[in-house]
Motif scaffolding. Structure first.
Motif, PDB file in Angstrom:
ATOM      1  N   PHE A  67       0.854  -1.184   0.000  1.00 45.80           N
ATOM      2  CA  PHE A  67       0.000   0.000   0.000  1.00 45.80           C
ATOM      3  C   PHE A  67       0.886   1.229   0.000  1.00 45.80           C
ATOM      4  O   PHE A  67       1.945   1.224   0.617  1.00 45.80           O
ATOM      5  CB  PHE A  67      -0.889   0.025   1.249  1.00 45.80           C
ATOM      6  N   GLU A  98      -4.369 -11.962  14.313  1.00 47.29           N
ATOM      7  CA  GLU A  98      -5.054 -10.814  14.897  1.00 47.29           C
ATOM      8  C   GLU A  98      -5.392  -9.781  13.830  1.00 47.29           C
ATOM      9  O   GLU A  98      -4.895  -9.848  12.710  1.00 47.29           O
ATOM     10  CB  GLU A  98      -4.142 -10.149  15.947  1.00 47.29           C
ATOM     11  N   SER A  99      -6.155  -8.801  14.248  1.00 43.33           N
ATOM     12  CA  SER A  99      -6.534  -7.716  13.358  1.00 43.33           C
ATOM     13  C   SER A  99      -5.280  -7.056  12.761  1.00 43.33           C
ATOM     14  O   SER A  99      -4.307  -6.812  13.469  1.00 43.33           O
ATOM     15  CB  SER A  99      -7.334  -6.688  14.167  1.00 43.33           C
ATOM     16  N   GLY A 100      -5.300  -6.828  11.460  1.00 41.40           N
ATOM     17  CA  GLY A 100      -4.185  -6.144  10.811  1.00 41.40           C
ATOM     18  C   GLY A 100      -3.075  -7.067  10.343  1.00 41.40           C
ATOM     19  O   GLY A 100      -2.041  -6.612   9.846  1.00 41.40           O
ATOM     20  N   SER A 101      -3.254  -8.393  10.471  1.00 41.65           N
ATOM     21  CA  SER A 101      -2.169  -9.297  10.104  1.00 41.65           C
ATOM     22  C   SER A 101      -2.073  -9.528   8.590  1.00 41.65           C
ATOM     23  O   SER A 101      -1.090 -10.082   8.111  1.00 41.65           O
ATOM     24  CB  SER A 101      -2.318 -10.635  10.846  1.00 41.65           C
ATOM     25  N   GLY A 102      -3.097  -9.115   7.833  1.00 45.17           N
ATOM     26  CA  GLY A 102      -3.023  -9.234   6.376  1.00 45.17           C
ATOM     27  C   GLY A 102      -3.932 -10.293   5.785  1.00 45.17           C
ATOM     28  O   GLY A 102      -3.808 -10.644   4.606  1.00 45.17           O
ATOM     29  N   LYS A 103      -4.873 -10.784   6.571  1.00 44.51           N
ATOM     30  CA  LYS A 103      -5.778 -11.828   6.093  1.00 44.51           C
ATOM     31  C   LYS A 103      -6.662 -11.318   4.953  1.00 44.51           C
ATOM     32  O   LYS A 103      -6.744 -11.944   3.892  1.00 44.51           O
ATOM     33  CB  LYS A 103      -6.672 -12.327   7.251  1.00 44.51           C
ATOM     34  N   SER A 104      -7.310 -10.191   5.194  1.00 46.68           N
ATOM     35  CA  SER A 104      -8.208  -9.668   4.154  1.00 46.68           C
ATOM     36  C   SER A 104      -7.434  -9.207   2.929  1.00 46.68           C
ATOM     37  O   SER A 104      -7.888  -9.402   1.799  1.00 46.68           O
ATOM     38  CB  SER A 104      -9.044  -8.506   4.698  1.00 46.68           C
ATOM     39  N   VAL A 105      -6.275  -8.621   3.140  1.00 49.79           N
ATOM     40  CA  VAL A 105      -5.492  -8.177   1.981  1.00 49.79           C
ATOM     41  C   VAL A 105      -5.095  -9.391   1.130  1.00 49.79           C
ATOM     42  O   VAL A 105      -5.094  -9.322  -0.097  1.00 49.79           O
ATOM     43  CB  VAL A 105      -4.261  -7.342   2.420  1.00 49.79           C
ATOM     44  N   ALA A 128       1.635  -5.008   3.252  1.00 50.73           N
ATOM     45  CA  ALA A 128       0.598  -5.580   4.122  1.00 50.73           C
ATOM     46  C   ALA A 128       0.630  -7.099   4.049  1.00 50.73           C
ATOM     47  O   ALA A 128       0.232  -7.792   4.982  1.00 50.73           O
ATOM     48  CB  ALA A 128      -0.774  -5.056   3.716  1.00 50.73           C
ATOM     49  N   LEU A 158       2.915  -1.489  10.423  1.00 46.66           N
ATOM     50  CA  LEU A 158       3.672  -1.938   9.251  1.00 46.66           C
ATOM     51  C   LEU A 158       4.698  -0.904   8.819  1.00 46.66           C
ATOM     52  O   LEU A 158       5.689  -1.223   8.172  1.00 46.66           O
ATOM     53  CB  LEU A 158       2.712  -2.255   8.101  1.00 46.66           C
ATOM     54  N   ILE A 206      -4.324   2.767  -4.332  1.00 51.85           N
ATOM     55  CA  ILE A 206      -3.547   2.703  -3.099  1.00 51.85           C
ATOM     56  C   ILE A 206      -2.854   1.363  -2.851  1.00 51.85           C
ATOM     57  O   ILE A 206      -1.820   1.313  -2.232  1.00 51.85           O
ATOM     58  CB  ILE A 206      -4.404   3.052  -1.869  1.00 51.85           C
TER      59      ILE A 206
HETATM   60  P1  ATP Z   1      -8.982  -7.879  10.534  1.00 47.10           P
HETATM   61  O1  ATP Z   1      -8.978  -9.091  11.420  1.00 47.10           O
HETATM   62  O2  ATP Z   1      -9.121  -6.622  11.318  1.00 47.10           O
HETATM   63  O3  ATP Z   1      -9.955  -7.972   9.409  1.00 47.10           O
HETATM   64  P2  ATP Z   1      -6.853  -8.385   8.611  1.00 47.10           P
HETATM   65  O4  ATP Z   1      -5.900  -9.450   9.008  1.00 47.10           O
HETATM   66  O5  ATP Z   1      -7.898  -8.729   7.628  1.00 47.10           O
HETATM   67  O6  ATP Z   1      -7.487  -7.767   9.938  1.00 47.10           O
HETATM   68  P3  ATP Z   1      -5.987  -6.536   6.644  1.00 47.10           P
HETATM   69  O7  ATP Z   1      -7.262  -5.829   6.394  1.00 47.10           O
HETATM   70  O8  ATP Z   1      -5.562  -7.543   5.659  1.00 47.10           O
HETATM   71  O9  ATP Z   1      -5.977  -7.168   8.086  1.00 47.10           O
HETATM   72  O10 ATP Z   1      -4.896  -5.402   6.780  1.00 47.10           O
HETATM   73  C1  ATP Z   1      -3.501  -5.663   6.808  1.00 47.10           C
HETATM   74  C2  ATP Z   1      -2.753  -4.367   6.871  1.00 47.10           C
HETATM   75  O11 ATP Z   1      -2.905  -3.648   5.658  1.00 47.10           O
HETATM   76  C3  ATP Z   1      -3.217  -3.444   7.997  1.00 47.10           C
HETATM   77  O12 ATP Z   1      -2.094  -2.986   8.694  1.00 47.10           O
HETATM   78  C4  ATP Z   1      -3.891  -2.318   7.293  1.00 47.10           C
HETATM   79  O13 ATP Z   1      -3.633  -1.117   7.970  1.00 47.10           O
HETATM   80  C5  ATP Z   1      -3.256  -2.305   5.920  1.00 47.10           C
HETATM   81  N1  ATP Z   1      -4.237  -1.848   4.936  1.00 47.10           N
HETATM   82  C6  ATP Z   1      -5.346  -2.508   4.547  1.00 47.10           C
HETATM   83  N2  ATP Z   1      -6.036  -1.814   3.623  1.00 47.10           N
HETATM   84  C7  ATP Z   1      -5.339  -0.676   3.434  1.00 47.10           C
HETATM   85  C8  ATP Z   1      -5.517   0.481   2.610  1.00 47.10           C
HETATM   86  N3  ATP Z   1      -6.550   0.594   1.787  1.00 47.10           N
HETATM   87  N4  ATP Z   1      -4.594   1.450   2.694  1.00 47.10           N
HETATM   88  C9  ATP Z   1      -3.531   1.353   3.523  1.00 47.10           C
HETATM   89  N5  ATP Z   1      -3.295   0.295   4.312  1.00 47.10           N
HETATM   90  C10 ATP Z   1      -4.183  -0.698   4.278  1.00 47.10           C
END
Ligand code: ATP
Ligand code: MG
Length: 336
Positions: free
Chosen positions: A14, A42-49, A23, A290, A62
């Motif tokens: 990003f 945990e939240s923010g670990s990169g699962k959704s990305v 990410a 990050l 972005i």
């Molecule tokens: P959660 O359990 O909260 O859903 P996650 O594991 O799915 O968390 P992600 O959404 O994959 O986490 O995010 C991983 C990292 O990427 C986070 O640090 C987040 O801040 C960053 N990130 C995600 N989307 C964006 C974006 N659009 N712009 C900048 N950073 C992003």
């Protein structure tokens, strides 16, 4: 058998205030037919990305895939690298070869169309089925996902349904075209515990029937125990441990996995699911930003086993066992 999905060296970055942050940083994983792979952390670990990268749904300005390949085998049996496909080719694959279910059903549903119209729309677009037949098929799919009185329900709008019913509708939509892969990102997190268990049962049943591959994103290890064959534990954009669920839960070899398991009192029960939703006293400390990653192992600042060597280089993923890997240099010394 050949995998349906094979991710190698995936890196997704990003751009934040003229800086690039990773990410997702070098992810390898595979999903086979009939297999459920859970992504946890945990939240923010990169699962959704990671899951958004597979679906190529990153907001283009972005975020972007910076390295790696995502080889996917579609219904036609052909293997394609999704990273290299055009947006038009991806549009055909999404919904047709890959089904998607998200946490909040209303993000996938359109409030101004009846659910019957929405399910049949997918069949008409991807399969060229006529309006009347598509609507008939939609009713059949609603029955399939356990919605009683499906014919009447098909004429309803999403807001006329409960959260659990709406999630059943999005599952019906995701499965309409018989995808080979289902990607589900926290599909039950917004639902109460009883409904959550019903939806998980349903997804498991449908997956078995179709021997689909499933990539299942969750922060809940109780859910992993319930539905997944393999687990991929992520921390700060990297895989820290991966392996068969039974083995990783019995013999975790990364302090982060151990911490996650410890914060979860009883596996696979409704109580465990409820408790983890209540935020148990988990691993002390916080996921690093990050933008300010520590040198070496990202988990070292929170790790009870950390030694100086942990703070110098990022550990490799060591082979603990066939199919079981840990990114901890002390994996042989530590055990739960
Ligand atoms: P959660 O359990 O909260 O859903 P996650 O594991 O799915 O968390 P992600 O959404 O994959 O986490 O995010 C991983 C990292 O990427 C986070 O640090 C987040 O801040 C960053 N990130 C995600 N989307 C964006 C974006 N659009 N712009 C900048 N950073 C992003
Ligand atoms: Mg997420």
């Amino acid at each position: 058998p050949e995998p349906i999905l094979q991710i190698k060296g995936l890196r997704t970055v990003f751009r934040v205030r003229a800086r690039e942050i990773a990410a997702v940083n070098g992810i390898d994983l595979a999903v086979h037919p009939g297999e459920t792979v859970a992504l946890v952390g945990e939240s923010g670990s990169g699962k959704s990305v990671t899951s958004l990268s597979v679906m190529r749904l990153l907001a283009r300005k972005i975020g972007s895939i910076d390295a790696g390949s995502i080889r996917f085998r579609g219904k036609d049996g052909k293997v394609k690298d999704l990273v290299a496909l055009s947006e038009e080719e991806m549009r055909h694959i999404r919904g047709n070869d890959i089904g998607m279910v998200f946490q909040e059903p209303m993000t996938s549903l359109n409030p101004v169309y009846t659910v019957g119209d929405q399910i049949s729309e997918s069949l008409r677009v991807h399969r060229g089925i006529g309006k009347r037949d598509a609507l008939e098929a939609a009713v059949g799919l609603l029955e399939k996902v356990g919605i009683p009185d499906a014919r009447r329900r098909a004429r309803q709008y999403p807001h006329e349904m409960s959260g659990g019913m709406r999630q059943r509708v999005t599952i019906a939509m995701a499965l309409a075209c018989d995808p080979t892969l289902l990607i589900a990102d926290e599909p039950t997190t917004a639902l109460d515990v009883t409904i959550q268990a019903q939806i998980l049962d349903l997804m498991q049943k449908l997956q078995r029937e179709r021997s689909m591959g499933m990539l299942f994103v969750t922060h809940n290890l109780g859910v992993v125990a319930e539905i997944a064959h393999r687990v991929v534990v992520m921390y700060a954009g990297r895989i820290v441990e991966t392996g068969a669920v039974a083995e990783v839960f019995r013999d975790p070899r990364h302090p982060y996995t151990m911490g996650l398991l410890k914060s979860m009192p009883r596996l696979g029960t409704a109580t465990a699911m409820k408790r983890s939703g209540e935020k148990l006293p988990a691993i002390p400390g916080m996921v690093p930003s990050l933008a300010e990653m520590p040198a070496g192992c990202a988990f070292a600042p929170r790790c009870p086993f950390a030694i100086d060597a942990c703070r110098t280089a990022v550990p490799e993923l060591a082979a603990v066992n066939e199919g079981h890997g840990s990114r901890c240099i002390r994996w042989q010394e530590i055990s739960a």
